[in-house]
Enzyme design. Structure first.
Site, mmCIF file in Angstrom:
data_model
loop_
_atom_site.group_PDB
_atom_site.id
_atom_site.type_symbol
_atom_site.label_atom_id
_atom_site.label_comp_id
_atom_site.label_asym_id
_atom_site.label_seq_id
_atom_site.Cartn_x
_atom_site.Cartn_y
_atom_site.Cartn_z
ATOM 1 N N SER A 185 0.868 -1.185 0.000
ATOM 2 C CA SER A 185 0.000 0.000 0.000
ATOM 3 C C SER A 185 0.897 1.225 0.000
ATOM 4 O O SER A 185 2.084 1.119 0.353
ATOM 5 C CB SER A 185 -0.855 -0.012 1.279
ATOM 6 O OG SER A 185 -1.480 1.236 1.488
ATOM 7 N N TYR A 204 -1.994 -1.210 10.442
ATOM 8 C CA TYR A 204 -1.941 -1.333 8.976
ATOM 9 C C TYR A 204 -0.627 -0.768 8.442
ATOM 10 O O TYR A 204 0.049 -1.395 7.622
ATOM 11 C CB TYR A 204 -3.148 -0.592 8.387
ATOM 12 C CG TYR A 204 -3.381 -0.792 6.911
ATOM 13 C CD1 TYR A 204 -4.094 -1.899 6.435
ATOM 14 C CD2 TYR A 204 -2.923 0.137 5.980
ATOM 15 C CE1 TYR A 204 -4.328 -2.070 5.077
ATOM 16 C CE2 TYR A 204 -3.157 -0.025 4.629
ATOM 17 C CZ TYR A 204 -3.866 -1.129 4.172
ATOM 18 O OH TYR A 204 -4.105 -1.284 2.825
HETATM 19 P P1 NAD Z 1 -11.326 -6.349 -0.003
HETATM 20 O O1 NAD Z 1 -11.901 -6.199 1.366
HETATM 21 O O2 NAD Z 1 -12.178 -6.051 -1.188
HETATM 22 O O3 NAD Z 1 -10.720 -7.810 -0.192
HETATM 23 C C1 NAD Z 1 -9.959 -8.435 0.804
HETATM 24 C C2 NAD Z 1 -9.861 -9.914 0.492
HETATM 25 O O4 NAD Z 1 -9.091 -10.532 1.529
HETATM 26 C C3 NAD Z 1 -11.219 -10.625 0.488
HETATM 27 O O5 NAD Z 1 -11.222 -11.637 -0.491
HETATM 28 C C4 NAD Z 1 -11.307 -11.226 1.882
HETATM 29 O O6 NAD Z 1 -12.166 -12.352 1.968
HETATM 30 C C5 NAD Z 1 -9.853 -11.615 2.075
HETATM 31 N N1 NAD Z 1 -9.503 -11.818 3.468
HETATM 32 C C6 NAD Z 1 -9.630 -10.951 4.507
HETATM 33 N N2 NAD Z 1 -9.242 -11.540 5.642
HETATM 34 C C7 NAD Z 1 -8.840 -12.802 5.314
HETATM 35 C C8 NAD Z 1 -8.338 -13.903 6.046
HETATM 36 N N3 NAD Z 1 -8.164 -13.853 7.370
HETATM 37 N N4 NAD Z 1 -8.070 -15.046 5.381
HETATM 38 C C9 NAD Z 1 -8.265 -15.134 4.051
HETATM 39 N N5 NAD Z 1 -8.735 -14.126 3.296
HETATM 40 C C10 NAD Z 1 -9.016 -12.980 3.928
HETATM 41 O O7 NAD Z 1 -10.035 -5.416 0.021
HETATM 42 P P2 NAD Z 1 -9.101 -4.830 -1.137
HETATM 43 O O8 NAD Z 1 -9.236 -3.368 -1.083
HETATM 44 O O9 NAD Z 1 -9.264 -5.552 -2.420
HETATM 45 O O10 NAD Z 1 -7.677 -5.152 -0.490
HETATM 46 C C11 NAD Z 1 -6.799 -6.129 -0.993
HETATM 47 C C12 NAD Z 1 -5.378 -5.763 -0.577
HETATM 48 O O11 NAD Z 1 -5.038 -4.509 -1.145
HETATM 49 C C13 NAD Z 1 -5.201 -5.621 0.935
HETATM 50 O O12 NAD Z 1 -3.961 -6.163 1.329
HETATM 51 C C14 NAD Z 1 -5.188 -4.103 1.130
HETATM 52 O O13 NAD Z 1 -4.476 -3.720 2.268
HETATM 53 C C15 NAD Z 1 -4.516 -3.667 -0.147
HETATM 54 N N6 NAD Z 1 -4.770 -2.269 -0.504
HETATM 55 C C16 NAD Z 1 -6.029 -1.820 -0.762
HETATM 56 C C17 NAD Z 1 -6.216 -0.487 -1.099
HETATM 57 C C18 NAD Z 1 -7.571 0.084 -1.410
HETATM 58 O O14 NAD Z 1 -7.671 1.315 -1.539
HETATM 59 N N7 NAD Z 1 -8.597 -0.715 -1.580
HETATM 60 C C19 NAD Z 1 -5.127 0.371 -1.163
HETATM 61 C C20 NAD Z 1 -3.856 -0.125 -0.885
HETATM 62 C C21 NAD Z 1 -3.685 -1.453 -0.561
#
Ligand code: NAD
Length: 264
Positions: free
Chosen positions: A146, A159
Site C-alpha cells: 500500500s 496497517y
Molecule cells: P477487499 O476487502 O475487497 O478484499 C480483501 C480480500 O481478503 C477478500 O477476499 C477477503 O475475503 C480476504 N480476506 C480478509 N481476511 C482474510 C483472512 N483472514 N483469510 C483469508 N482471506 C481474507 O479489500 P481490497 O481493497 O481488495 O484489499 C486487498 C489488498 O489490497 C489488501 O492487502 C489491502 O491492504 C490492499 N490495498 C487496498 C487499497 C484500497 O484502496 N482498496 C489500497 C492499498 C492497498
C-alpha cells in the site's frame, strides 16, 4: 509491441474473492494459468469467482478455505495448490484487512489480527512457495502492500506497521533470490474503490454527517492528487507485467500506483 510472454503456469492469489485480489486473479486467468485462491464469502460467491476465472481462461481454478491469520491454514493452502498443480510459480499476497483507531485506543486483538493477515501470512506463504520456485529457477512474488508501506496516516498504526514490514520483507526475499529467476516486489496502491475502502467512506459519512458522495470526495481529495480512485484494471494489468518474462530485472522494488499520493 513485444507480445506478452511468461514462464508461469500456476498462480496462487490470496484474498481473491473480492476487490484487488479478484481483479488480479482474473487478469492471470486470461493468460491461461492454473489458479488457486482463498478468501471469505458465501458458497455462491466463491462458486461465482471460480466460474468467472474459468470463463476468463484459467486452465484450472480452485478455492481452498483458509483463514490467513492462522499459520497452519496458510501452510495447508499452499500445500493444496502444490498438490493440485505440481508447482506454484506466481504468488500474489493480497489478503488484507484494515482497522482504524488512535494508538492508545487500538484494540490489542485488532493489532494482532492486522499484523498476522497483512504481514505474517505473507512470510508464511513465501517460505512455503520458495522451494517450488527455486526448483524451477523461476518465480514471481507480488506483495500487495500500500502507499501505507511507504508513508503513514493517523489511526492506522497496525496497517501502516504491517505494510512497512511487508515492504521490508519484499526486499529481503528479493536479495536472497537476486541471482535466480525469482523476483519479489511490493505493489503500493493508493485509494482503490473496494469493500475495504467503502467501509472507511461510510465511517466518514457517519462521523461527519455528510452524504456518501461527499465522503468519497473528501477521502480522495485529502490524499490522492489525481482526484480519482485507482482502477482495478490499472492495478491488475501492472501485476500482469510483473509476471511477464520481461519483468525479470524488477526485484526488491516498492512500486506506487497512487495517483501522485506519495509524490507530495
Ligand atoms: P477487499 O476487502 O475487497 O478484499 C480483501 C480480500 O481478503 C477478500 O477476499 C477477503 O475475503 C480476504 N480476506 C480478509 N481476511 C482474510 C483472512 N483472514 N483469510 C483469508 N482471506 C481474507 O479489500 P481490497 O481493497 O481488495 O484489499 C486487498 C489488498 O489490497 C489488501 O492487502 C489491502 O491492504 C490492499 N490495498 C487496498 C487499497 C484500497 O484502496 N482498496 C489500497 C492499498 C492497498
Amino acid at each position: 509491441m513485444t507480445a506478452f510472454k511468461t514462464s508461469a503456469r500456476s498462480a496462487v492469489v490470496t484474498g481473491a474473492t473480492s476487490g484487488i485480489g479478484r481483479a488480479v486473479a482474473l487478469a492471470l486467468a486470461e493468460k491461461h494459468l492454473n489458479i488457486a485462491i482463498n478468501g471469505f464469502g458465501s458458497e455462491a460467491e466463491i462458486e461465482k469467482v471460480l466460474t468467472d476465472l474459468k470463463a476468463a481462461g484459467a486452465k484450472e481454478a480452485i478455492h481452498v478455505p483458509t483463514d490467513m491469520s492462522r499459520v497452519t491454514e496458510v501452510e495447508h493452502f499452499i500445500n493444496e495448490a502444490l498438490k493440485a498443480f505440481g508447482e506454484v510459480d506466481v504468488l500474489v499476497n493480497n489478503a488484507g484487512i484494515q482497522h482504524t483507531a488512535l494508538v492508545e485506543e487500538f484494540p490489542v486483538e485488532k493489532w494482532e489480527q492486522v499484523i498476522s493477515i497483512n504481514l505474517s501470512a505473507s512470510f508464511h506463504s513465501i517460505r512455503m512457495c520458495l522451494p517450488s520456485m527455486k526448483a524451477k529457477n523461476w518465480g514471481r512474488i507480488i506483495n500487495i502492500a500500500s502507499v501505507h508501506g511507504l508513508v503513514a496516516s493517523t489511526q492506522k498504526a497496525a496497517y501502516v506497521a504491517a505494510k512497512h514490514g511487508l515492504v521490508g520483507l519484499t526486499k529481503v526475499v528479493a536479495l536472497e533470490c537476486a541471482d535466480t529467476g525469482i523476483t519479489c516486489n511490493a505493489v503500493c496502491p493508493g485509494w482503490v474503490e473496494t469493500p475495504l475502502v467503502q467501509k472507511q467512506v461510510e465511517a466518514i459519512a457517519a462521523v461527519d454527517g455528510i452524504s456518501i458522495a461527499e465522503a468519497r470526495h473528501r477521502l480522495i481529495s485529502e490524499k490522492q492528487p489525481s482526484n480519482r480512485f485507482v482502477a482495478l484494471d490499472e492495478l491488475a494489468q501492472f501485476c500482469l507485467y510483473l509476471v511477464s518474462d520481461l519483468a525479470g530485472s524488477i526485484t526488491g522494488s516498492s512500486l506506487p500506483i497512487d495517483g501522485g499520493w506519495t509524490a507530495r
